[in-house]
Design a protein around this motif. Structure first.
Motif: not given
Ligand code: C2E
Ligand code: CA
Ligand code: CA
Ligand code: CA
Length: 272
Positions: A95, A98-99, A102, A108, A131, A134, A136, A141, A168
């Protein structure tokens, strides 16, 4: 217990064969640390060769214990795996990564995934939520799994297939160090091979390791897989890897893992 660099925390960290009480104490410490928010995620750039432009990053977790200082992952990931705490810890890293990512357009982020996480029936849903929360895009990812995690097929491979349908990408980490065969590249959904540092170390000297690095480059290009050379420490290695067809590399030559806040500061990639 294994000796630490400064010895300060070493006596708290049990070896694999340490008594169950030591393991339990470290697992309890991990659980408390997770509750207190004592973990941080660092990011190591993955650069394009030869430009050294950042194309991606790998998320690498650190444990900042209030008394013992920074504890490296090699010391606590195995305990987190055995105790099952890797599931909530890994979810937190995912998490967080991804945050952070973003906010980095066009870059990536690679997140390490333990076998235990892949076996968790909620894993695919957890990724989807990370995902969505966030923002993203899924194609930014990359999940890094090891050969051993997918060697036996089954639910782990089913999960990877679902994730891939979401967009992904999947990387095989430390490629060449497990007990896998090349047949794994046919049965397991894979997009990226991360060629282990132990092979990269020998790439500038004539010898078996250099032969394997070159062979893996050819296999990957024939199968349309992306490759990342890991643990690149010298300009000579970077140059030779580029000659052998590697377009991406990661290692101390370019940058150590750094906090998100300093990732794109000039000093990080001022080696041109
Ligand atoms: P890994 O996934 O193979 O990550 C690469 C490791 O090599 C990192 O160590 C990185 O700092 C180190 N490294 C990168 N470039 C160089 C170089 O040029 N020279 C040398 N000597 N080392 C280099 P780190 O951060 O200590 O992580 C160790 C291992 O812990 C990782 O190996 C990975 O297996 C595990 N790990 C780290 N974060 C996570 C996580 O969030 N989840 C899981 N499941 N495992 C993690
Ligand atoms: Ca990795
Ligand atoms: Ca690796
Ligand atoms: Ca490794």
């Amino acid at each position: 217990a294994k000796a630490g660099r400064d010895g300060s925390w070493a006596r708290f960290v049990p070896a694999l064969d340490a008594p169950a009480a030591d393991q339990a104490r470290l697992a309890a410490g991990l659980r408390d640390g997770l509750g207190r928010g004592d973990f941080r995620v660092l990011y190591q750039p993955i650069v394009e060769l030869p430009s050294r432009r950042i194309t991606g990053v790998e998320a690498l977790v650190r444990w900042h214990d209030p008394e013992r200082g920074v504890i490296p992952p090699d010391q606590f990931i195995p305990v987190a795996e055995r105790s099952g705490l890797i599931v909530p810890l890994g979810q937190w890293v995912l998490r967080e990564a991804c945050r952070d990512a973003s906010a980095w357009p066009g870059v990536y982020v690679c997140v390490n995934v333990s076998p235990r996480q892949l076996d968790d029936p909620d894993f695919v849903a957890d990724v989807a939520v990370a995902l969505a929360d966030s923002g993203l895009p899924a194609d930014r990812l990359v999940l890094e799994v090891t050969e051993t995690a997918v060697f036996n097929g089954g639910p782990a491979v089913d999960a990877l297939n679902l994730l891939r349908e979401m967009g992904v990408r999947i990387a095989l980490d430390d490629f060449g160090t497990g007990q896998s065969s090349l047949g794994l590249l046919l049965t397991c959904p894979v997009d990226v091979l991360k060629v282990d540092k132990s092979f990269v170390d020998g790439v500038t000297e004539p010898g078996e390791r250099a032969v394997i690095v070159q062979f893996l480059s050819q296999v990957a290009s024939g199968l349309n897989l992306d490759t990342v050379a890991e643990g690149v420490e010298t300009p000579e290695q970077a140059e030779r890897l580029h000659e052998l067809g590697y377009r991406k590399a990661q290692g101390y030559l370019f940058s150590k893992p750094v906090p998100a806040s300093t990732l794109f500061l000039d000093r990080v990639l001022s080696y041109r």
